[in-house]
Design a protein around this motif. Structure first.
Motif, mmCIF file in Angstrom:
data_model
loop_
_atom_site.group_PDB
_atom_site.id
_atom_site.type_symbol
_atom_site.label_atom_id
_atom_site.label_comp_id
_atom_site.label_asym_id
_atom_site.label_seq_id
_atom_site.Cartn_x
_atom_site.Cartn_y
_atom_site.Cartn_z
ATOM 1 N N MET A 138 62.314 103.531 49.456
ATOM 2 C CA MET A 138 61.123 103.577 49.185
ATOM 3 C C MET A 138 60.290 102.526 50.019
ATOM 4 O O MET A 138 60.763 101.391 50.318
ATOM 5 N N ALA A 139 58.979 102.739 50.558
ATOM 6 C CA ALA A 139 58.423 101.869 51.169
ATOM 7 C C ALA A 139 57.961 100.518 50.546
ATOM 8 O O ALA A 139 57.688 100.855 49.335
ATOM 9 N N VAL A 140 57.758 99.471 51.176
ATOM 10 C CA VAL A 140 57.340 98.136 50.428
ATOM 11 C C VAL A 140 56.262 97.470 51.218
ATOM 12 O O VAL A 140 56.506 97.354 52.307
ATOM 13 N N ALA A 141 55.209 97.094 50.501
ATOM 14 C CA ALA A 141 54.302 95.938 51.300
ATOM 15 C C ALA A 141 54.760 94.734 50.704
ATOM 16 O O ALA A 141 55.100 94.162 49.806
ATOM 17 N N VAL A 142 54.720 93.876 51.934
ATOM 18 C CA VAL A 142 54.940 92.220 51.752
ATOM 19 C C VAL A 142 53.889 91.484 52.114
ATOM 20 O O VAL A 142 53.165 91.834 53.367
ATOM 21 N N ILE A 143 53.326 90.561 51.298
ATOM 22 C CA ILE A 143 52.349 89.532 51.869
ATOM 23 C C ILE A 143 53.457 88.487 51.856
ATOM 24 O O ILE A 143 53.650 87.875 51.074
ATOM 25 N N LEU A 144 53.067 87.738 53.026
ATOM 26 C CA LEU A 144 53.830 86.410 53.390
ATOM 27 C C LEU A 144 52.819 85.332 53.614
ATOM 28 O O LEU A 144 51.402 85.649 54.403
ATOM 29 N N GLU A 145 52.710 84.356 52.709
ATOM 30 C CA GLU A 145 51.693 83.372 52.807
ATOM 31 C C GLU A 145 52.063 82.050 53.354
ATOM 32 O O GLU A 145 52.989 81.512 52.960
ATOM 33 N N PHE A 146 51.918 81.712 54.655
ATOM 34 C CA PHE A 146 52.445 80.288 55.362
ATOM 35 C C PHE A 146 51.384 79.277 55.404
ATOM 36 O O PHE A 146 50.485 79.235 56.114
#
Length: 98
Positions: A1-9
């Protein structure tokens, strides 16, 4: 299943983001790594935010371990990102319009 990833640096600059892309061999508007469906980056009041969609969580995790984490240290990022994951119900790919 596709996954969205939010990366906060937090504390990371666009110059550092450009450097990690250079180290990865990625170019703006060019193809992404295997398994990546989409990618965009922006600045927030805290630093850099990246939003990705990947074919699977496993593909993202492997890429993060092999590339993102070691190369972000090399590019001088302030620290590891805060990660938020979302299961993707639907996404679109580039096409010739409807």
């Amino acid at each position: 299943m596709a996954v969205a990833v939010i990366l906060e640096f937090d504390g990371t600059t666009l110059e550092q983001y450009d450097e990690i892309n250079r180290l990865m061999g990625l170019t703006p508007g060019g193809p992404g790594p295997v398994g990546s469906i989409s990618h965009w980056a922006t600045m927030t009041d805290k630093g850099l935010q990246v939003t990705d969609v990947w074919e699977s969580r496993e593909q993202f995790d492997a890429f993060a371990q092999e590339k993102i984490m070691p190369l972000s240290r090399q590019a001088g990022f302030a620290g590891p990102p805060k990660l938020t994951f979302h299961d993707v119900h639907n996404y679109y790919t580039p096409g010739n319009g409807a």
